[in-house]
Design an enzyme around this catalytic site. Structure first.
Site, PDB file in Angstrom:
ATOM      1  N   ASN A   9       1.147  -1.426   0.309  1.00  0.00           N
ATOM      2  CA  ASN A   9       0.136  -0.183   0.373  1.00  0.00           C
ATOM      3  C   ASN A   9       0.890   1.052  -0.458  1.00  0.00           C
ATOM      4  O   ASN A   9       1.096   2.140   0.968  1.00  0.00           O
ATOM      5  CB  ASN A   9      -0.702  -0.167   1.147  1.00  0.00           C
ATOM      6  CG  ASN A   9      -1.497   0.956   1.352  1.00  0.00           C
ATOM      7  OD1 ASN A   9      -1.974   2.146   0.637  1.00  0.00           O
ATOM      8  ND2 ASN A   9      -2.779   1.319   2.319  1.00  0.00           N
ATOM      9  N   LYS A  11       0.061   4.175   0.275  1.00  0.00           N
ATOM     10  CA  LYS A  11      -0.884   5.439   0.409  1.00  0.00           C
ATOM     11  C   LYS A  11      -0.453   6.265  -0.213  1.00  0.00           C
ATOM     12  O   LYS A  11      -0.365   6.421  -1.430  1.00  0.00           O
ATOM     13  CB  LYS A  11       0.065   5.542   2.049  1.00  0.00           C
ATOM     14  CG  LYS A  11      -0.116   4.047   3.258  1.00  0.00           C
ATOM     15  CD  LYS A  11       0.735   3.755   4.218  1.00  0.00           C
ATOM     16  CE  LYS A  11       0.364   2.999   5.185  1.00  0.00           C
ATOM     17  NZ  LYS A  11       0.051   2.950   6.260  1.00  0.00           N
ATOM     18  N   HIS A  97      -8.984   1.042   5.755  1.00  0.00           N
ATOM     19  CA  HIS A  97      -8.120   1.250   6.075  1.00  0.00           C
ATOM     20  C   HIS A  97      -8.127   2.142   7.741  1.00  0.00           C
ATOM     21  O   HIS A  97      -8.666   3.159   7.614  1.00  0.00           O
ATOM     22  CB  HIS A  97      -7.202   1.817   5.413  1.00  0.00           C
ATOM     23  CG  HIS A  97      -5.498   2.046   5.559  1.00  0.00           C
ATOM     24  ND1 HIS A  97      -4.851   2.956   6.610  1.00  0.00           N
ATOM     25  CD2 HIS A  97      -4.738   1.209   5.495  1.00  0.00           C
ATOM     26  CE1 HIS A  97      -4.194   2.323   7.101  1.00  0.00           C
ATOM     27  NE2 HIS A  97      -2.535   1.555   6.312  1.00  0.00           N
ATOM     28  N   GLU A  99      -6.216   4.745   8.632  1.00  0.00           N
ATOM     29  CA  GLU A  99      -6.172   6.082   7.447  1.00  0.00           C
ATOM     30  C   GLU A  99      -7.825   6.879   7.684  1.00  0.00           C
ATOM     31  O   GLU A  99      -7.769   7.907   7.559  1.00  0.00           O
ATOM     32  CB  GLU A  99      -4.832   6.858   7.491  1.00  0.00           C
ATOM     33  CG  GLU A  99      -3.549   5.950   8.279  1.00  0.00           C
ATOM     34  CD  GLU A  99      -2.670   5.260   7.158  1.00  0.00           C
ATOM     35  OE1 GLU A  99      -3.009   5.176   5.929  1.00  0.00           O
ATOM     36  OE2 GLU A  99      -1.634   4.766   7.784  1.00  0.00           O
ATOM     37  N   GLU A 169      -5.394  -5.288  10.822  1.00  0.00           N
ATOM     38  CA  GLU A 169      -4.183  -4.332  10.883  1.00  0.00           C
ATOM     39  C   GLU A 169      -4.000  -3.481  12.240  1.00  0.00           C
ATOM     40  O   GLU A 169      -4.935  -2.171  12.198  1.00  0.00           O
ATOM     41  CB  GLU A 169      -4.159  -3.100   9.522  1.00  0.00           C
ATOM     42  CG  GLU A 169      -3.452  -4.045   8.606  1.00  0.00           C
ATOM     43  CD  GLU A 169      -3.598  -2.521   7.386  1.00  0.00           C
ATOM     44  OE1 GLU A 169      -2.570  -2.664   6.581  1.00  0.00           O
ATOM     45  OE2 GLU A 169      -3.876  -1.988   7.626  1.00  0.00           O
ATOM     46  N   GLY A 175       3.190   1.617  10.550  1.00  0.00           N
ATOM     47  CA  GLY A 175       3.808   2.716  10.926  1.00  0.00           C
ATOM     48  C   GLY A 175       4.813   3.172  12.201  1.00  0.00           C
ATOM     49  O   GLY A 175       5.098   4.000  12.054  1.00  0.00           O
ATOM     50  N   SER A 215       3.887  -2.332  10.080  1.00  0.00           N
ATOM     51  CA  SER A 215       4.866  -2.430  10.566  1.00  0.00           C
ATOM     52  C   SER A 215       5.724  -3.930   9.738  1.00  0.00           C
ATOM     53  O   SER A 215       6.615  -4.525  10.185  1.00  0.00           O
ATOM     54  CB  SER A 215       5.835  -2.429  11.760  1.00  0.00           C
ATOM     55  OG  SER A 215       5.431  -0.738  12.001  1.00  0.00           O
TER      56      SER A 215
HETATM   57  P1  PGA Z   1       3.407   0.242   7.616  1.00  0.00           P
HETATM   58  O1  PGA Z   1       1.889   0.324   6.976  1.00  0.00           O
HETATM   59  O2  PGA Z   1       3.472  -1.347   7.122  1.00  0.00           O
HETATM   60  O3  PGA Z   1       3.876   1.114   7.534  1.00  0.00           O
HETATM   61  O4  PGA Z   1       3.316  -0.020   8.908  1.00  0.00           O
HETATM   62  C1  PGA Z   1       0.722  -0.759   6.747  1.00  0.00           C
HETATM   63  C2  PGA Z   1      -0.570  -0.788   6.470  1.00  0.00           C
HETATM   64  O5  PGA Z   1      -1.394   0.751   6.676  1.00  0.00           O
HETATM   65  O6  PGA Z   1      -1.146  -1.226   5.263  1.00  0.00           O
END
Ligand code: PGA
Length: 271
Positions: A9, A11, A97, A99, A169, A175, A215
């Protein structure tokens, strides 16, 4: 055997030229590598979906959208509909997601509508869910998972459920560099599969790919993907650099038996 899937992803990262470069690196790698059926997906930003789809057509890389609008069409400035995504050739979309939930206030009602729109437009859905740090500290992770899952899955029928992958997740791992342990991931994935079995049936639940996200890195991928209910990964940060993305794919490949070991018949004269 269940589908095995690794998704990158992107983003809101990568401009056009950077997207071209990353796609070219991934194609150079996947072209020559036996992926043993592992599906490799990338989710670039909207403006590059069409290019990404065209440049990966007939390759081992597939393209996914990061989101869709709940609306079909009309005066919704800035929105992108499921039909628009589908018309680029893209067949899968990420919905829910954390976010989107956090920065755009997306909740159960809207996410359910997005899933309806995706399914009506023949898009497969990667539905993301996961608890916050506060919820985990309060030991409410299973309660949160059940609600996030059942709010959107309850109205679906079995056929529609075949079009859904789930990405667990945990928000505290996204992140942050902090990953769920393999045990925590497996425990939650098993719980999610049981919820799907209770709502539908064990056969349907056994087919749904459950991805872990948060992560995910080449260093921790092998342990996570060795878990029986972890069928793949959804990564953000690691997907932005070809060598990291490839590192996660390689870790996953170590866990997928070769066709002979899977019990497939070899061609005459081959061992
Ligand atoms: P990350 O993000 O691997 O940077 O933790 C995962 C995600 O948001 O899908």
């Amino acid at each position: 055997m269940r589908r095995k899937i690794v998704v990158g992803n992107w983003k809101m990262n990568k401009n056009y030229w950077q997207a071209v470069e990353l796609i070219e690196s991934l194609l150079a790698y996947t072209e020559t590598r036996d992926l043993k059926g592992l599906e490799v997906l990338i989710a670039p930003a909207y403006p590059f979906l069409h290019y990404a789809y065209q440049s990966t057509k007939d390759t081992k890389v597939q393209v996914v959208a990061q989101d869709i609008s709940a609306y079909e069409s009309g005066a919704y400035t800035g929105e992108v509909s499921a039909d628009m995504i589908r018309s680029t050739g893209v067949q899968t979309v990420i919905i829910g997601h954390s976010e989107r939930r956090k920065y755009h206030g997306e909740g159960a009602q809207l996410l359910g509508e997005k899933i309806d729109s995706a399914l009506a437009n023949h898009l497969e859905v990667i539905y993301c869910m996961g608890e916050t740090l506060a919820a985990r500290r309060a030991k409410a992770q299973f309660e949160v998972a059940k609600k996030q899952l059942m709010d959107v899955l309850r109205p679906l029928n079995r056929d529609q459920m075949q079009q859904i992958c789930i990405a667990y997740e945990p928000v505290w791992a996204i992140g942050t560099g902090e990953t769920a342990t393999a045990e925590q991931a497996q425990e939650m994935h098993r719980y999610i599969r049981q919820l799907i079995a209770d709502r539908f049936d064990p056969e349907t639940a056994a087919r749904v790919p459950l991805l872990y996200g948060g992560s995910l890195r080449p260093e921790n991928a092998a342990l996570l993907c060795a878990q029986p209910d972890v069928d793949g990964g959804l990564m953000g940060g690691a997907a932005l650099r070809a060598e990291q993305f490839i590192g996660v794919i390689e870790a996953w490949l170590t866990q997928i038996p070769s066709p002979a070991k899977r019990g497939c018949r070899s061609s005459p004269g081959m061992d």
